[in-house]
Design a protein around this motif. Structure first.
Motif, PDB file in Angstrom:
ATOM      1  N   GLY A 127      30.330   1.420  25.127  1.00 10.43           N
ATOM      2  CA  GLY A 127      30.752   0.151  25.697  1.00 10.43           C
ATOM      3  C   GLY A 127      29.911  -1.029  25.255  1.00 10.43           C
ATOM      4  O   GLY A 127      30.108  -2.152  25.712  1.00 10.43           O
ATOM      5  N   GLN A 128      28.982  -0.809  24.325  1.00  6.33           N
ATOM      6  CA  GLN A 128      28.066  -1.870  23.926  1.00  6.33           C
ATOM      7  C   GLN A 128      28.603  -2.771  22.821  1.00  6.33           C
ATOM      8  O   GLN A 128      28.358  -3.976  22.820  1.00  6.33           O
ATOM      9  CB  GLN A 128      26.738  -1.265  23.461  1.00  6.33           C
ATOM     10  CG  GLN A 128      26.000  -0.493  24.534  1.00  6.33           C
ATOM     11  CD  GLN A 128      24.679   0.042  24.041  1.00  6.33           C
ATOM     12  OE1 GLN A 128      23.687  -0.679  23.985  1.00  6.33           O
ATOM     13  NE2 GLN A 128      24.676   1.301  23.656  1.00  6.33           N
ATOM     14  N   SER A 129      29.338  -2.184  21.859  1.00  4.81           N
ATOM     15  CA  SER A 129      29.757  -2.994  20.718  1.00  4.81           C
ATOM     16  C   SER A 129      31.084  -2.525  20.136  1.00  4.81           C
ATOM     17  O   SER A 129      31.112  -1.600  19.318  1.00  4.81           O
ATOM     18  CB  SER A 129      28.681  -2.964  19.621  1.00  4.81           C
ATOM     19  OG  SER A 129      29.105  -3.718  18.502  1.00  4.81           O
ATOM     20  N   PRO A 130      32.192  -3.159  20.537  1.00  6.01           N
ATOM     21  CA  PRO A 130      33.491  -2.832  19.942  1.00  6.01           C
ATOM     22  C   PRO A 130      33.509  -3.038  18.430  1.00  6.01           C
ATOM     23  O   PRO A 130      34.277  -2.373  17.721  1.00  6.01           O
ATOM     24  CB  PRO A 130      34.447  -3.805  20.645  1.00  6.01           C
ATOM     25  CG  PRO A 130      33.774  -4.129  21.936  1.00  6.01           C
ATOM     26  CD  PRO A 130      32.310  -4.153  21.626  1.00  6.01           C
ATOM     27  N   VAL A 131      32.681  -3.947  17.923  1.00  7.76           N
ATOM     28  CA  VAL A 131      32.636  -4.183  16.479  1.00  7.76           C
ATOM     29  C   VAL A 131      32.195  -2.926  15.744  1.00  7.76           C
ATOM     30  O   VAL A 131      32.715  -2.593  14.673  1.00  7.76           O
ATOM     31  CB  VAL A 131      31.684  -5.362  16.151  1.00  7.76           C
ATOM     32  CG1 VAL A 131      31.470  -5.478  14.644  1.00  7.76           C
ATOM     33  CG2 VAL A 131      32.248  -6.662  16.692  1.00  7.76           C
ATOM     34  N   VAL A 132      31.236  -2.198  16.308  1.00  9.03           N
ATOM     35  CA  VAL A 132      30.743  -0.971  15.678  1.00  9.03           C
ATOM     36  C   VAL A 132      31.838   0.097  15.649  1.00  9.03           C
ATOM     37  O   VAL A 132      32.066   0.755  14.627  1.00  9.03           O
ATOM     38  CB  VAL A 132      29.498  -0.449  16.424  1.00  9.03           C
ATOM     39  CG1 VAL A 132      29.120   0.952  15.924  1.00  9.03           C
ATOM     40  CG2 VAL A 132      28.327  -1.397  16.218  1.00  9.03           C
ATOM     41  N   THR A 133      32.525   0.284  16.775  1.00 15.20           N
ATOM     42  CA  THR A 133      33.570   1.294  16.814  1.00 15.20           C
ATOM     43  C   THR A 133      34.734   0.920  15.896  1.00 15.20           C
ATOM     44  O   THR A 133      35.338   1.793  15.268  1.00 15.20           O
ATOM     45  CB  THR A 133      34.080   1.516  18.247  1.00 15.20           C
ATOM     46  OG1 THR A 133      34.530   0.268  18.794  1.00 15.20           O
ATOM     47  CG2 THR A 133      32.980   2.062  19.125  1.00 15.20           C
ATOM     48  N   GLN A 134      35.052  -0.353  15.810  1.00 14.70           N
ATOM     49  CA  GLN A 134      36.115  -0.794  14.905  1.00 14.70           C
ATOM     50  C   GLN A 134      35.728  -0.540  13.458  1.00 14.70           C
ATOM     51  O   GLN A 134      36.560  -0.126  12.638  1.00 14.70           O
ATOM     52  CB  GLN A 134      36.403  -2.279  15.106  1.00 14.70           C
ATOM     53  CG  GLN A 134      37.609  -2.797  14.322  1.00 14.70           C
ATOM     54  CD  GLN A 134      38.904  -2.111  14.725  1.00 14.70           C
ATOM     55  OE1 GLN A 134      39.101  -1.769  15.889  1.00 14.70           O
ATOM     56  NE2 GLN A 134      39.785  -1.896  13.753  1.00 14.70           N
ATOM     57  N   TYR A 135      34.451  -0.759  13.133  1.00 18.10           N
ATOM     58  CA  TYR A 135      33.954  -0.483  11.782  1.00 18.10           C
ATOM     59  C   TYR A 135      34.115   1.003  11.443  1.00 18.10           C
ATOM     60  O   TYR A 135      34.607   1.355  10.360  1.00 18.10           O
ATOM     61  CB  TYR A 135      32.484  -0.878  11.685  1.00 18.10           C
ATOM     62  CG  TYR A 135      31.777  -0.380  10.447  1.00 18.10           C
ATOM     63  CD1 TYR A 135      31.944  -1.000   9.216  1.00 18.10           C
ATOM     64  CD2 TYR A 135      30.931   0.731  10.518  1.00 18.10           C
ATOM     65  CE1 TYR A 135      31.301  -0.531   8.078  1.00 18.10           C
ATOM     66  CE2 TYR A 135      30.291   1.209   9.392  1.00 18.10           C
ATOM     67  CZ  TYR A 135      30.474   0.573   8.174  1.00 18.10           C
ATOM     68  OH  TYR A 135      29.831   1.055   7.051  1.00 18.10           O
ATOM     69  N   LEU A 136      33.731   1.873  12.360  1.00 26.73           N
ATOM     70  CA  LEU A 136      33.853   3.307  12.134  1.00 26.73           C
ATOM     71  C   LEU A 136      35.321   3.724  11.999  1.00 26.73           C
ATOM     72  O   LEU A 136      35.668   4.567  11.163  1.00 26.73           O
ATOM     73  CB  LEU A 136      33.202   4.074  13.287  1.00 26.73           C
ATOM     74  CG  LEU A 136      31.676   3.978  13.375  1.00 26.73           C
ATOM     75  CD1 LEU A 136      31.190   4.595  14.676  1.00 26.73           C
ATOM     76  CD2 LEU A 136      31.025   4.666  12.180  1.00 26.73           C
ATOM     77  N   LYS A 137      36.181   3.114  12.806  1.00 25.10           N
ATOM     78  CA  LYS A 137      37.608   3.425  12.740  1.00 25.10           C
ATOM     79  C   LYS A 137      38.189   3.030  11.383  1.00 25.10           C
ATOM     80  O   LYS A 137      38.949   3.797  10.773  1.00 25.10           O
ATOM     81  CB  LYS A 137      38.341   2.697  13.866  1.00 25.10           C
ATOM     82  CG  LYS A 137      39.829   2.998  13.943  1.00 25.10           C
ATOM     83  CD  LYS A 137      40.441   2.314  15.158  1.00 25.10           C
ATOM     84  CE  LYS A 137      41.939   2.589  15.259  1.00 25.10           C
ATOM     85  NZ  LYS A 137      42.543   1.938  16.447  1.00 25.10           N
ATOM     86  N   GLU A 138      37.822   1.859  10.908  1.00 25.89           N
ATOM     87  CA  GLU A 138      38.327   1.382   9.618  1.00 25.89           C
ATOM     88  C   GLU A 138      37.808   2.247   8.469  1.00 25.89           C
ATOM     89  O   GLU A 138      38.530   2.506   7.502  1.00 25.89           O
ATOM     90  CB  GLU A 138      37.923  -0.071   9.404  1.00 25.89           C
ATOM     91  CG  GLU A 138      38.651  -1.043  10.334  1.00 25.89           C
ATOM     92  CD  GLU A 138      38.110  -2.453  10.248  1.00 25.89           C
ATOM     93  OE1 GLU A 138      37.106  -2.665   9.521  1.00 25.89           O
ATOM     94  OE2 GLU A 138      38.683  -3.354  10.904  1.00 25.89           O
TER      95      GLU A 138
END
Length: 212
Positions: A127-138
């Motif tokens: 829950g800390q950084s959606p940017v990080v999870t989006q990066y991993l998803k991409e």
């Protein structure tokens, strides 16, 4: 403390979403993607939620009686106090709860995920950084093709045959060979191709063990 990445079966399970806005709609979509039977309750519910096939809904304020029989609950109202109250009631009853954007009131969170058939890759930053999870998803998206899910299904259908004909220590190498061949050709293998690979791998592995 990071969240434990547990995958659970929701097909046919009743799940409650409290809230009827855009955030609730997104949670409903995710739950239905995994086969949950979703109940939505809120004083006002978006038409997009009401019109979704398989969604049950009730316009009205949250009632603790709505919690009966629920596998999990999502508190997605626009009131933090109400979400907190719902979380407390769920925890008293031992029902896993997610309170949107209120980490302290969550037993679980919704990860960013990719799905190909039964293959699921999920990413969380706690829950800390959606940017990080989006990066991993991409970064992962290029390998999560439709054929990967199809190959996983095929390997599952071959498990019994491999289990009966291949020594336990050799099975991983056989599965890897089947997967790599399928990925190379971008399609599931024919039954004959699979048979040939299994037979060939059995022979090669047996020779290697004899030499060693």
């Amino acid at each position: 403390m990071s969240y434990f990445p547990m995958f659970i079966q929701l097909k046919g399970e009743s799940c409650l979403v409290v809230g009827g806005g855009a955030v609730a709609l997104h949670k409903v979509e995710v739950l239905q993607d995994f086969g949950a039977a979703v109940l939505v309750t809120a004083p006002a519910i978006l038409p997009e939620i009401k019109s979704r096939n398989g969604v049950r809904w009730r316009e009205g304020c949250f009632d603790p009686r709505d919690l009966k029989g629920q596998r999990l609950v999502v508190a997605a109202t626009d009131c933090k106090e109400e979400n907190h109250r719902i979380s407390l009631l769920c925890r008293e009853r031992g029902i896993p709860v997610n309170a949107v954007d209120q980490t302290e009131d969550c037993d679980f969170i919704f990860p960013s995920y990719l799905r190909s058939g039964e293959v699921v890759a999920a990413f969380s930053s706690g829950g800390q950084s959606p940017v990080v999870t989006q990066y991993l998803k991409e970064r992962t998206s290029p390998v999560m093709t439709e054929v990967l899910g199809e190959l996983a299904e095929q390997l599952g259908s071959l498990r019994e045959q491999v289990k009966q004909t291949v020594d336990e220590k050799q099975r991983k190498a056989v599965y890897q060979a089947l997967l790599h061949r399928g990925l190379e050709q971008g399609a599931v293998l024919s039954w004959e191709e699979a048979e040939q690979i299994i037979t060939a791998m059995k022979g090669n592995l047996a020779v290697g063990l004899q030499k060693s």
